[in-house]
Write a protein that holds these residues in place. Structure first.
Motif, short mmCIF file in Angstrom:
data_model
loop_
_atom_site.label_atom_id
_atom_site.label_comp_id
_atom_site.label_asym_id
_atom_site.label_seq_id
_atom_site.Cartn_x
_atom_site.Cartn_y
_atom_site.Cartn_z
N LEU A 26 16.83 27.80 113.71
CA LEU A 26 15.55 27.35 114.37
C LEU A 26 15.32 28.08 115.66
O LEU A 26 14.57 28.13 116.48
CB LEU A 26 15.11 25.35 113.72
N PHE A 41 14.99 31.73 115.35
CA PHE A 41 13.56 32.16 114.61
C PHE A 41 12.53 31.58 115.62
O PHE A 41 11.32 32.03 114.99
CB PHE A 41 13.68 31.91 113.61
N THR A 42 12.65 30.48 116.05
CA THR A 42 11.49 30.53 117.21
C THR A 42 11.81 29.69 118.33
O THR A 42 12.77 29.65 118.39
CB THR A 42 10.63 28.79 116.15
N ARG A 43 10.21 29.73 119.31
CA ARG A 43 10.35 29.29 120.29
C ARG A 43 10.94 28.31 120.76
O ARG A 43 10.38 27.42 121.50
CB ARG A 43 9.58 29.73 121.34
N LEU A 44 11.20 27.44 120.19
CA LEU A 44 11.18 25.66 120.25
C LEU A 44 12.73 25.34 121.21
O LEU A 44 13.24 26.18 121.32
CB LEU A 44 11.49 24.73 119.63
#
Lengths: 467, 315, 262
Positions: free
Chosen positions: B80, B83-86
């Motif tokens: 996560l 691959f995400t901007r979290l």
């Protein structure tokens, strides 16, 4: 989490009206289900939705301010607050316990910072120390409180499935017990949003700027912590420790989908409501925990968002990458054909290339097939039997590509300390990103833009020729 | 040889405390303290699925399932993040709560479908139930502790380098990623071994609190680790004894509270880093803290000793 | 302690067409650098020019978009045993429970390999390195109790303990007083006289011509590189410090945007 014994639930309080009773009864009749079941389901979903809205609103700020784990810590320490009040008073009264829980939430936030700063413990460890200790304390006290019903199970698992069963008379209506804490919580949250909208937005996105503009980021932090504590306490009655899932996951999904605070708030509420509703229905179907399944649904929705989100979704990114690769291969073909025409004896005659030669220029493989189709569909290339040739627009496009390439070489030559045999590769990579604006800019900066460093002419492109 | 139930539990929690202190030292110093929490929460669904698949309550089966899903949780966190901007915190919160939710849903439905089977009560793993530890369980924990201790001792040099200066570690040609994964694996194994006694919600505390307390007492990694093991072991034993003495008090939370008390005491009384040391004069202290050495072996303000270095540049 | 003699044709260190991007946005453009002779090399440029990024990427700490880096003619990943590194002081936690001696001892870990623990040889070497930077009296201190200059010297001693032939140092002079700076430079000079190559990210333009043999002028791309006498000219400095190239910024934006949202 706090229930008084004997349970004072009034299931069939005659005479007090129940909102939406007629509608739920009608729905039950049309579905062929018992009326009480449908009514319970309706109220449970309503409680879940209310809970989700409160959590999502507060959660957005936790996610934006990168303090999501504070929500996790708060949900654990709240138990210590109720337990502490029980130790002090020896009774289970909702109001003092609520205050104790909120106080515990604030203490957690303060203590986390204090342990971090004063004891020189890394921040993540200090969060870990504070919330596990407080939770352990809460569990020990609760486990001793045998003669009153301080329900640990409710904290651990949540009680969503029964939230719609206990209807209590409130202001002349018979509504779920949890409404009595959730509705004031929602109002407090909305009040905070309304009063401090500007400040919250500012301090959430850019704390440093906020401070320079005179807003106290610390004050906002503790105000927010208080509200999150209130939300956590009232939501924990329904979903237990899984309040963390409702706080963080819908907000995080909304964050992936939008960059606007207002949109994010609305989206996260909708997502949160869908999680609790679907979670509850699945729990009915599988005879399982509604709160647990709500969290699982939230996780599934997050996965979907990660894959298909329009702007940052994995699928979209993959597609864009493939499209860029196709364009680059296609442009390589155009530029290659143009160079060949340049070198040929009759530069004015349109150069032809066999299909296989075009594939070689595009780099071969499946990409080159796609690239040729890209070129043909845009009528940049024309196919005449076994050969391909540049169309009029294709020729202009190709000229612009080669111009970009040679301008970049000339630019590198003037500004970079590179040997002249190292100029081609960088230009080959960059030519695909140089638009007409940059061509113009480079032309203006170069001392001469007639020839590239290898002595070849930089083809001129008229303004209207540019793609 | 015959052991009483208390002796079995005591041995188990003692070993557990030692292993957690060892691994936790690196976790705390590497700022990975909450990774243990994520693994612990993520372990719950795997534990339930192992039970459902094999219909067995053997600790080995359950904990293998727990380890697998705990590791899956840890991998999900890094995916996560990649691959995400979290951000870190959101990602940890998400994985922790979603896996825990899945675990709760599974325990509930197992409980509902196995109403007459007392062995199906997996909810005891949430808060832990040290009192019911069997001799076999303790033997398994002993194996875990031995393996963990062996690996940590064998790779002490490498793990120390990784924790202090990851880049230097990489530049010297060590695989920082490999070491990182190994450390994660050790953390996950320790956490999972702690689940039966301390439970999903509190196991992370075993990793965090003893090392954090040990840091007050030493400026050397090796010594800090030994002290962390000692504190972990002491907490395990004390918590167990308290729980045996006062019937009905749960063991896991008592172990955690004991280590919290030790943390607080360390914070107050430790030399150099303790509150008392910082707030009072040395001579004043010595009258009631006999372990405080009089000779200044570890002076706090060395800047004046070096002719080349001015005091201001210490900033 | 002299460097191994090498095949004359292969340069000590060679970067070929290296481009580095953060989040798909290029921050270093087409770096091409060859160091043929041992000596002291300064990397100089304004803030945000990518000086640290360049040496970190060269050592494989930051991924490259394109290009290759070699040392003594083979890929740098295979020669890490002969390369030493002094990171920026802010890159580690100075509250870490470790002594000065142990920190320097870490420099010998690379030559030890897996599982082996340092013995007498490594300890003696460590002590000698500490003496060389004048920190032997502080061996048993916790590193957080040192001043900035002392911390820098510890890092330097750790690099010495690596016994490398090629050193990369990231701002070893940052926050250091004049006296320490001279000590550090004398040390670097003696290292270079032993036939080693030392690449230093440097921020003080006044001392460049005094201390260094070669200079690399960097601002997102290499503006000039070569011997200090011929390269460190006011014209070159002008184009290094005279602001960023706006076209490169535009292009970086375009690359980032199009690789993300075509």
């Amino acid at each position: 989490m706090l229930h008084m014994l004997p349970d004072t639930a009034v299931l069939f309080a005659g005479g007090i009206p129940i909102p939406f009773e007629a509608q739920t009864t009608r729905l039950a009749a049309s579905l062929g289900l018992p009326a009480t079941d449908v009514q319970n389901a309706f109220w449970t979903m309503a409680v879940g939705a209310l809970c989700a809205v409160c959590c999502s609103l507060a959660g957005c700020f936790l996610v934006l301010r990168r303090i999501s784990l504070l929500g996790d810590a708060l949900s654990h320490s709240v138990l210590a607050g109720t337990a502490g009040v029980y130790l002090l008073t020896g009774r289970v009264d909702p109001v003092p316990m609520l205050c104790g829980a909120i106080a515990a939430g604030i203490v957690t936030a303060v203590l986390t910072q204090f342990v971090h700063k004063a004891a020189l413990v890394p921040e993540d460890s200090s969060i870990g120390i504070v919330f596990t200790s407080l939770f352990a304390f809460g569990v020990v006290v609760v486990s001793q409180a045998k003669h009153v019903h301080l329900d640990l199970d409710c904290v651990l698992f949540g009680d969503l499935a029964f939230a719609g069963v206990n209807l209590h008379p409130t202001f002349g209506w018979l509504v779920p017990e949890s409404f009595r804490s959730l509705i004031p919580t929602l109002m407090i949250t909305l009040l905070l949003l309304a009063v401090f909208w500007k400040e919250l937005r500012l301090t959430s996105f850019d704390p440093t700027l906020a401070v320079t503009l005179g807003f106290s980021a610390t004050l906002m932090h503790y105000l927010l912590t208080t509200v999150v504590a209130i939300v956590t306490v009232s939501a924990m009655d329904v979903v237990g420790l899984l309040v963390v899932a409702l706080l963080i996951v819908p907000a995080a999904i909304a964050r992936l989908l939008t960059d606007r605070l207002s949109t994010m708030l609305v989206l996260s509420c909708l997502i949160g409501v869908s999680c609790t509703t679907i979670g509850y229905l699945l729990a009915l179907r599988w005879d399982s925990s509604a709160a647990g399944l709500s969290a699982v649904v939230a996780g599934a929705e997050l996965l979907v968002a990660i894959v298909v989100s329009p702007k940052n979704g994995l699928l979209g990114r993959l597609l864009r990458t493939v499209r860029l690769r196709i364009r680059i291969c296609a442009e390589d073909v155009l530029a290659g054909l143009f160079r060949r025409q340049e070198r040929s004896d009759a530069p004015d005659k349109r150069v032809q290339a066999s299909v296989s030669e075009c594939h070689t220029l595009a780099g071969g493989g499946i990409m080159s097939v796609a690239a040729l189709r890209w070129l043909l569909s845009r009528q940049l290339l024309q196919q005449a039997g076994p050969v391909m040739l540049l169309s009029e627009t294709g020729l202009r496009y190709a000229r612009s590509m080669v111009r970009s390439h040679r301008l970049w070489e000339a630019y590198l030559q003037e500004n970079f300390n590179l040997p002249s045999d190292h100029l081609h590769d960088p230009a080959e990579a960059m030519e695909h990103f140089i638009g007409p604006g940059v061509q113009q800019q480079i032309t203006e900066e170069l001392s001469q833009s007639a020839e590239d460093p290898h002595g070849r002419a930089i083809p001129d492109v008229k303004r209207q020729d540019v793609r | 040889m015959f052991f009483t139930q208390t002796q079995i539990v005591l041995t188990g929690t003692l070993l557990l405390g030692i292993a957690a202190g060892m691994v936790g030292t690196f976790a705390v110093l590497r700022r990975r303290a909450l990774a243990g929490d994520v693994v612990a929460h993520s372990a719950l669904p795997g534990l339930c699925l192992a039970f459902l698949t094999f219909q067995s309550r053997s600790m080995l089966v359950l904990l293998s399932g727990a380890l697998l899903s705990g590791l899956l949780g840890a991998v999900t966190v890094s995916l996560l993040k990649r691959f995400t901007r979290l951000r870190d915190d959101a990602v940890q919160g998400i994985v922790l709560s979603v896996f825990y939710g899945g675990g709760i849903a599974l325990t509930r439905s197992i409980q509902n479908t196995h109403r007459n089977d007392p062995g199906a009560d997996l909810e005891s793993f949430i808060i832990g139930q040290a009192a019911t530890m069997l001799k076999g369980d303790v033997q398994q924990i002993a194996v875990v502790v031995a393996v963990t201790a062996g690996i940590v001792l064998l790779l002490f040099k490498e793990l120390k380098l990784l924790s202090f200066d990851e880049q230097f570690c990489q530049v010297q040609g060590w695989s920082a990623m490999g070491l990182d994964i190994l450390l994660m694996l050790l953390t996950a194994i320790t956490v999972v071994a702690g689940l039966p006694a301390v439970g999903v919600v509190l196991t992370a505390a075993l990793l965090i609190i003893p090392p954090a307390a040990a840091r007050f007492w030493s400026d050397r990694l090796s010594r800090m680790m030994m002290i962390a093991c000692a504190i972990g072991g002491t907490s395990g034993v004390t918590g167990t004894l308290l729980s045996a003495r006062y019937d009905g008090l749960p063991t896991g939370p008592l172990i955690v509270l004991t280590s919290t008390v030790i943390f607080a005491l360390s914070w107050v009384f430790a030399p150099h880093r303790g509150v008392l040391w910082k707030s009072r004069d040395m001579t004043d202290l010595q009258s009631f803290l006999p372990w405080v050495e009089s000779d200044d072996t570890v002076p706090r303000a060395p800047t004046t000793l070096d002719p080349h270095v001015s005091a201001q540049e210490a900033s | 302690m002299t460097a191994r003699t090498e095949n004359k044709t292969s340069a000590v260190f060679d970067i070929h067409d290296m481009t580095v991007a953060y989040d798909r946005r290029p921050v270093l453009w087409n770096i091409d650098l060859t160091l043929r002779n041992p000596g002291l090399v300064a990397i100089v440029g304004p803030n945000g020019a990518g000086k640290s990024t360049m040496i970190r990427a060269a050592m494989g700490l930051v991924p490259m978009v394109s290009g290759s880096v070699s040392a003594w003619g083979s890929p740098i990943g295979r020669e890490l045993g002969r390369i030493g590194y002094v990171p920026q002081r802010g890159s580690v936690d100075w509250d870490f429970p470790i002594s000065v001696f142990e920190t320097v001892l870490m420099g010998t870990y690379g030559s030890l390999g897996w599982f082996r623990h340092p013995g007498r040889v490594q300890r003696d070497l460590t002590m000698r390195c500490l003496e060389r930077v004048g920190m032997q009296d502080y061996a048993q201190r916790q590193i957080g109790q040192l001043s900035g200059g002392q911390q820098q010297r510890v890092f330097l001693a750790r690099a010495l303990a690596q016994q490398a032939e090629l050193y990369f140092m990231d701002e070893p002079m940052a926050g250091v007083d004049a006296a320490t700076e001279r000590v550090v430079f004398e040390l670097l000079q003696s290292l270079s006289e032993e036939g080693r190559t030392i690449v230093v990210v440097h921020h003080d333009l006044r001392t460049v011509s005094e201390y260094f043999d070669e200079v690399v002028l960097l601002n997102v791309r290499i503006v000039a590189s070569g011997p200090v006498d011929t390269t460190f000219t006011s014209a070159n400095l002008q184009s290094t410090y005279g602001g960023r190239l706006s076209i490169l910024d535009t292009m970086a934006e375009a690359v980032q945007k199009q690789t993300e949202t075509e």
